[in-house]
Design an enzyme around this catalytic site. Sequence first.
Site, short mmCIF file in Angstrom:
data_model
loop_
_atom_site.label_atom_id
_atom_site.label_comp_id
_atom_site.label_asym_id
_atom_site.label_seq_id
_atom_site.Cartn_x
_atom_site.Cartn_y
_atom_site.Cartn_z
N THR A 61 0.81 -1.09 -0.21
CA THR A 61 -0.03 -0.23 0.11
C THR A 61 0.72 1.07 -0.26
O THR A 61 0.41 2.25 -0.56
CB THR A 61 -1.04 -0.17 1.34
N GLY A 66 -0.94 5.28 -8.23
CA GLY A 66 -2.13 5.47 -9.24
C GLY A 66 -3.34 5.75 -8.44
O GLY A 66 -3.71 7.25 -8.33
N GLU A 131 -7.71 5.75 -15.32
CA GLU A 131 -6.81 4.35 -15.43
C GLU A 131 -7.47 3.48 -17.05
O GLU A 131 -8.31 3.67 -16.85
CB GLU A 131 -6.59 4.38 -14.41
N ASP A 227 3.32 -15.08 2.30
CA ASP A 227 3.51 -15.89 3.74
C ASP A 227 1.75 -16.11 3.98
O ASP A 227 1.40 -17.01 4.93
CB ASP A 227 3.88 -14.82 4.72
N HIS A 248 2.15 -5.71 -14.31
CA HIS A 248 1.95 -5.02 -14.88
C HIS A 248 2.48 -4.48 -15.47
O HIS A 248 3.51 -4.55 -15.79
CB HIS A 248 2.06 -3.91 -13.23
N ARG A 294 -4.23 -3.35 -18.62
CA ARG A 294 -3.48 -4.24 -18.31
C ARG A 294 -3.00 -5.34 -19.32
O ARG A 294 -1.94 -5.62 -19.23
CB ARG A 294 -3.31 -4.45 -16.82
N HIS A 355 2.59 -8.02 -10.15
CA HIS A 355 2.33 -6.44 -9.66
C HIS A 355 0.81 -6.53 -8.38
O HIS A 355 1.42 -6.34 -7.11
CB HIS A 355 1.17 -6.12 -10.92
N GLU A 379 -4.82 -7.80 -0.09
CA GLU A 379 -4.56 -8.65 -1.18
C GLU A 379 -4.31 -9.86 -0.98
O GLU A 379 -4.15 -10.65 -1.50
CB GLU A 379 -3.36 -7.21 -1.74
N ARG A 390 -8.03 -7.65 -12.11
CA ARG A 390 -8.07 -6.51 -11.40
C ARG A 390 -8.85 -5.37 -12.26
O ARG A 390 -7.32 -4.90 -13.13
CB ARG A 390 -7.74 -6.25 -10.57
N LEU A 396 -6.54 -0.35 -3.78
CA LEU A 396 -6.74 0.15 -2.55
C LEU A 396 -8.55 0.32 -1.99
O LEU A 396 -8.84 -0.15 -0.60
CB LEU A 396 -5.86 1.50 -2.15
C1 SIN Z 1 -0.73 2.22 -10.76
O1 SIN Z 1 -0.69 3.72 -10.73
O2 SIN Z 1 -0.57 1.91 -11.69
C2 SIN Z 1 -1.26 0.75 -9.79
C3 SIN Z 1 -2.05 1.24 -9.66
C4 SIN Z 1 -3.27 0.10 -8.55
O3 SIN Z 1 -1.88 -1.01 -9.49
O4 SIN Z 1 -4.27 -0.19 -8.66
#
Ligand code: SIN
Length: 537
Positions: A61, A66, A131, A227, A248, A294, A355, A379, A390, A396
């Site tokens: 985090t 982004g 995005e 873990d 990513h 992505r 990612h 996560e 995703r 987040l």
């Molecule tokens: C990014 O800033 O490209 C990542 C954002 C994300 O993975 O949610």
Amino acid sequence: MTGQSKFRRYLVDINSTSTNQLFTDCLIIGAGIAGLRAAIEAANNCNIIIVAKYKLQDSNTFKAQGGIASVLNESDTFQSHINDTLKTGCGLCDEKIVDLVIHQGPELIEQLLSWGADFDMVDNHIATTIEGGHSHPRVAHAHGDKTGAIIVENLINKIKQSPNIKVIENFFAVDLLTNDSGDCLGIIGHNAAKGRQIIWAANTILATGGGGKLYRETTNPDVATADGIAMAYRAGAHLLDLEFMQFHPTTLYIAGASRALITETLRGEGAILRDKNGNDFMKKYHEDAELAPRDIVSRAILSQMLETDSTHVYLDIRHFDKKHFAKRFPVINELCENFDINISKEMIPVRPSAHYMIGGVKTDDTAKTNIKNLYACGEVASTGLHGANRLGSNSLLEGLVFGKIAGRYASKHKNADASHLKHPLIKYQTPHSDRTRLDSVDVTNSLRALMWRNVGITRKAKPLAEAQVIIKFWQRYVMDKVFDSLQGWQCQNMLTVCLLMAQAAQKRRESRGVHFRSDFPETDDKHFKKHIELIRR
Ligand code: SIN
């Protein structure tokens, strides 16, 4: 599905009578957005211990650039955010969960703002950007691309104000403890300052994050070694969709440099992908070009690298206003300066890397796992929000919403079963094997390279099968050891989860979302519009 060689319930010997012990109503393992938010919520009802593998700030985090996606503009609607999430999830999202998370988003983000989180603002409203996969600008950010850090510091401040929350840093949770009925009783772990400790807890929340570090190329910090998934599996938790690892598209690619994330919002704000010959190529692969989902951008980059015989491509931001860029993207600006990249004249070398782990510990809408007294969020959990892919910046949001939910439910039932707190004697001894001397760091590095090669962005049957054979061979001489170090336990956890990921990827004989099989390039709804569940037997 099993396939783990020499399965061991615990990684270390346990004798609960002779081990240093702590007691709490609610134990939270992990200090990303989900763990911290869970602690704040649970502290309304009970005492909390939160343990972090390193410092509180060492989480995925904290590195998030982004932002956090939510419906924050009048021109946007919940339905639009829901539709974008479902479309990206390729048929595997749980619609009830999508609805729940998206509707709770704005209120919880406003709450962060009221707690002092310094989101970037415009005209007295939270500023938003776009995005890939989003049909509206709905990604909130803070201090440009320092969003994660600003949110974490805000939550840490809040935690410090609560007398009910005790924080233990540098604590490695080795295993979840369970009784004869399989109910969770807390953990055994290693406290860097105090040595081996047991923490007995009426309820435990797993918020340990994901496993980007299972791959040689990753945006993730060292903490992300899966873990939580491994220890949950050993304890009998059901796992879902481990084949869905999100890559990513744009990670800084400079030999010797850490593979830092170059946020997708850069493309949202006009950055262009070019190959080594300077050609922009994304339109060739998808009509949304740089803002395609992505998985498509990642595979397009790989194809273009192959076509041009190159190890990377470039992000072109030479047309950006330099001053605006420095303010809007301070982290990337500093990164470029550190490597002498003059963004007005030169392009940024990038390539895809691991990612985000979409799969994880199966939970319901109250963050409960199948193990009594064990919850999971963030996560490490598979809530059903993301489906097979995703949507950027939805994680987040999920951490915030499910952190709150986990904290609420795990603290609500603190006295539901008082007998649970009569701690049983736990004795567990495993035969110690010294038949080989082992460099666990070397095994870990080889494993990460294998995952990148054989269980990476493009998969097919033979390399997936080969990966399993190799991992099982390594397991034969790693899993029989009793380590006394974080590197050793991490190596065992990584071997456990990597094998499960390769098995799940082999099972899904279709392409869907982030899982692309070159031998089964089509989506096969008839056989695979379903989750792949892994249960230890
Ligand atoms: C990014 O800033 O490209 C990542 C954002 C994300 O993975 O949610």
